[in-house]
Write a protein that holds these residues in place. Structure first.
Motif, PDB file in Angstrom:
ATOM      1  N   UNK A  51       0.879  -1.169   0.000  1.00  0.00           N
ATOM      2  CA  UNK A  51       0.000   0.000   0.000  1.00  0.00           C
ATOM      3  C   UNK A  51       0.915   1.217   0.000  1.00  0.00           C
ATOM      4  N   UNK A  52       0.907   1.983  -1.083  1.00  0.00           N
ATOM      5  CA  UNK A  52       1.838   3.090  -1.201  1.00  0.00           C
ATOM      6  C   UNK A  52       1.172   4.337  -1.750  1.00  0.00           C
ATOM      7  N   UNK A  53       1.895   5.446  -1.692  1.00  0.00           N
ATOM      8  CA  UNK A  53       1.368   6.681  -2.273  1.00  0.00           C
ATOM      9  C   UNK A  53       2.508   7.594  -2.688  1.00  0.00           C
ATOM     10  N   UNK A  54       2.189   8.478  -3.622  1.00  0.00           N
ATOM     11  CA  UNK A  54       3.152   9.456  -4.100  1.00  0.00           C
ATOM     12  C   UNK A  54       3.015  10.711  -3.247  1.00  0.00           C
ATOM     13  N   UNK A  68      -5.839  10.499  -6.383  1.00  0.00           N
ATOM     14  CA  UNK A  68      -6.230  11.521  -5.401  1.00  0.00           C
ATOM     15  C   UNK A  68      -7.099  10.931  -4.286  1.00  0.00           C
ATOM     16  N   UNK A  69      -6.550   9.916  -3.630  1.00  0.00           N
ATOM     17  CA  UNK A  69      -7.309   9.210  -2.592  1.00  0.00           C
ATOM     18  C   UNK A  69      -7.078   9.809  -1.210  1.00  0.00           C
ATOM     19  N   UNK A  70      -8.155   9.939  -0.439  1.00  0.00           N
ATOM     20  CA  UNK A  70      -8.043  10.400   0.945  1.00  0.00           C
ATOM     21  C   UNK A  70      -7.320   9.387   1.831  1.00  0.00           C
ATOM     22  N   UNK A  71      -7.244   8.160   1.392  1.00  0.00           N
ATOM     23  CA  UNK A  71      -6.597   7.112   2.186  1.00  0.00           C
ATOM     24  C   UNK A  71      -5.111   7.400   2.374  1.00  0.00           C
ATOM     25  N   UNK A  72      -4.532   8.213   1.490  1.00  0.00           N
ATOM     26  CA  UNK A  72      -3.105   8.533   1.640  1.00  0.00           C
ATOM     27  C   UNK A  72      -2.819   9.213   2.978  1.00  0.00           C
ATOM     28  N   UNK A  73      -3.797   9.909   3.533  1.00  0.00           N
ATOM     29  CA  UNK A  73      -3.583  10.554   4.839  1.00  0.00           C
ATOM     30  C   UNK A  73      -3.392   9.502   5.927  1.00  0.00           C
ATOM     31  N   UNK A  74      -4.234   8.473   5.901  1.00  0.00           N
ATOM     32  CA  UNK A  74      -4.102   7.399   6.889  1.00  0.00           C
ATOM     33  C   UNK A  74      -2.801   6.641   6.698  1.00  0.00           C
ATOM     34  N   UNK A  75      -2.423   6.443   5.446  1.00  0.00           N
ATOM     35  CA  UNK A  75      -1.164   5.749   5.165  1.00  0.00           C
ATOM     36  C   UNK A  75       0.012   6.574   5.669  1.00  0.00           C
ATOM     37  N   UNK A  76      -0.029   7.866   5.468  1.00  0.00           N
ATOM     38  CA  UNK A  76       1.051   8.727   5.948  1.00  0.00           C
ATOM     39  C   UNK A  76       1.116   8.732   7.470  1.00  0.00           C
ATOM     40  N   UNK A  77      -0.045   8.677   8.128  1.00  0.00           N
ATOM     41  CA  UNK A  77      -0.065   8.599   9.592  1.00  0.00           C
ATOM     42  C   UNK A  77       0.646   7.334  10.075  1.00  0.00           C
ATOM     43  N   UNK A  78       0.367   6.206   9.414  1.00  0.00           N
ATOM     44  CA  UNK A  78       1.023   4.957   9.795  1.00  0.00           C
ATOM     45  C   UNK A  78       2.514   5.022   9.511  1.00  0.00           C
ATOM     46  N   UNK A  90      -2.544   1.508  11.935  1.00  0.00           N
ATOM     47  CA  UNK A  90      -2.611   0.360  11.027  1.00  0.00           C
ATOM     48  C   UNK A  90      -4.065  -0.083  10.846  1.00  0.00           C
ATOM     49  N   UNK A  91      -4.797  -0.148  11.950  1.00  0.00           N
ATOM     50  CA  UNK A  91      -6.201  -0.558  11.899  1.00  0.00           C
ATOM     51  C   UNK A  91      -7.023   0.410  11.049  1.00  0.00           C
ATOM     52  N   UNK A  92      -6.881   1.700  11.298  1.00  0.00           N
ATOM     53  CA  UNK A  92      -7.685   2.688  10.572  1.00  0.00           C
ATOM     54  C   UNK A  92      -7.349   2.686   9.082  1.00  0.00           C
ATOM     55  N   UNK A  93      -6.093   2.500   8.741  1.00  0.00           N
ATOM     56  CA  UNK A  93      -5.708   2.424   7.329  1.00  0.00           C
ATOM     57  C   UNK A  93      -6.387   1.245   6.654  1.00  0.00           C
ATOM     58  N   UNK A  94      -6.240   0.053   7.236  1.00  0.00           N
ATOM     59  CA  UNK A  94      -6.798  -1.134   6.597  1.00  0.00           C
ATOM     60  C   UNK A  94      -8.325  -1.117   6.612  1.00  0.00           C
ATOM     61  N   UNK A  95      -8.914  -0.533   7.635  1.00  0.00           N
ATOM     62  CA  UNK A  95     -10.371  -0.421   7.670  1.00  0.00           C
ATOM     63  C   UNK A  95     -10.874   0.369   6.467  1.00  0.00           C
ATOM     64  N   UNK A  96     -10.215   1.475   6.149  1.00  0.00           N
ATOM     65  CA  UNK A  96     -10.594   2.258   4.975  1.00  0.00           C
ATOM     66  C   UNK A  96     -10.387   1.479   3.680  1.00  0.00           C
ATOM     67  N   UNK A  97      -9.228   0.838   3.581  1.00  0.00           N
ATOM     68  CA  UNK A  97      -8.912   0.091   2.359  1.00  0.00           C
ATOM     69  C   UNK A  97      -9.904  -1.049   2.159  1.00  0.00           C
ATOM     70  N   UNK A  98     -10.222  -1.775   3.236  1.00  0.00           N
ATOM     71  CA  UNK A  98     -11.152  -2.898   3.119  1.00  0.00           C
ATOM     72  C   UNK A  98     -12.548  -2.425   2.708  1.00  0.00           C
ATOM     73  N   UNK A  99     -12.968  -1.295   3.234  1.00  0.00           N
ATOM     74  CA  UNK A  99     -14.306  -0.803   2.915  1.00  0.00           C
ATOM     75  C   UNK A  99     -14.430  -0.377   1.453  1.00  0.00           C
ATOM     76  N   UNK A 100     -13.373   0.174   0.904  1.00  0.00           N
ATOM     77  CA  UNK A 100     -13.476   0.814  -0.402  1.00  0.00           C
ATOM     78  C   UNK A 100     -12.831   0.048  -1.559  1.00  0.00           C
TER      79      UNK A 100
END
Length: 280
Positions: free
Chosen positions: A40-43, A118-128, A145-155
């Motif tokens: 799971x990565x981001x630019x 342009x995904x909002x999930x990058x914020x959670x990934x950056x937090x982790x 870690x939980x909040x990141x994967x929770x978002x990814x799993x939902x979407x």
């Protein structure tokens, strides 16, 4: 203008049992390959051109990248732009465990998209990523870690057994299994042809089309993956090279750096360093 130095930072978090990975500077072109783990990565900065499973993407700041195990991909710089890429690498057993804890169901997750612009999930990934980087308390890292994967799993996730994924034919599967079990041997094209009713040219074309990488690239990827596990256990690089079928340590080092971005010694120090960090 002075050249910005390439840097690679890898952090292994013993609490979460995952890697945090950062590439910055004008980074090399990476060859067509795959991983045995989820990514799971981001630019964070710059841009990159990505090829993944036959699709092409132009990546820029704020784009999310999702790789399943064995998703073949490669990438290259765009116009020499400075890249800042951050990711976490998650072993399949950890991902399955987290899927059960988050959803209450045991299943093997499958990312249905490789790129989300342009995904909002990058914020959670950056937090982790920052929590791992800053050696935050275990509870803070676990929550991130939980909040990141929770978002990814939902979407962006479905159970693997509900996804229609084209499977290679039985003869190609046989070749893959053979290379996975005999990667330390000096495997030749004649050996693979003898296991099928294919000609050499048909085997090469069919394997590459169905798997996404050539037989040689498949074998080298398997060897690098096995070598990583040996290095993590403290096996000397020279011994890991022999045990995984490389001709010599120089050959091993060149391939390892091409695939991973670090030399074998640099990668091994991640697991020797008490803080789990290695910089180049």
């Amino acid at each position: 203008m002075s050249q910005i130095q390439e840097q690679r930072h890898v952090y292994y978090d013993h609490d979460l049992d995952i890697e945090a990975y950062n590439l910055s500077g004008i980074v090399q072109k990476f060859p067509n390959h795959f991983h045995e783990y989820y990514v799971i990565g981001f630019v964070e900065g710059g841009s990159r051109h990505l090829w993944c499973k036959g699709e092409e993407y132009d990546l820029s700041v704020g784009d999310l990248i999702l790789f399943n195990p064995r998703d073949n991909h490669y990438c290259a710089p765009i116009n020499g732009e400075i890249l800042d890429y951050r990711a976490v690498n998650i072993n399949p057993e950890i991902m399955v465990k987290m899927a059960g804890e988050i959803t209450g169901k045991e299943f093997t997750p499958y990312f249905i998209h490789n790129v989300i612009y342009q995904s909002d999930i990058t914020r959670s990934l950056n937090d982790l990523y920052n929590a791992i980087l800053n050696h935050a308390p275990k509870l803070e890292k676990e929550e991130a870690f939980f909040f990141l994967l929770d978002q990814v799993f939902q979407e962006h996730v479905m159970p693997f057994d509900e996804i229609s994924v084209s499977e290679p034919d039985q003869q190609i599967k046989l070749l893959c299994t053979y290379m996975e079990e005999h990667y330390s041997k000096n495997i030749q094209l004649d050996d693979l042809v003898a296991m099928t009713n294919f000609s050499k040219s048909y085997l090469l074309r069919s394997f590459t089309r169905q798997i996404g990488v050539s037989p040689y690239r498949y074998l080298q990827t398997i060897r690098i993956d096995r070598a990583k596990k040996l290095l993590e256990q403290g096996i000397l690089p020279i011994d890991a090279a022999v045990m995984t079928g490389f001709a010599d340590q120089s050959h091993f080092t060149n391939f390892f750096k091409e695939f991973i971005g670090l030399t074998p010694k640099q990668y091994q120090r991640i697991f020797i360093n008490p803080k789990g960090k290695k910089n180049e």
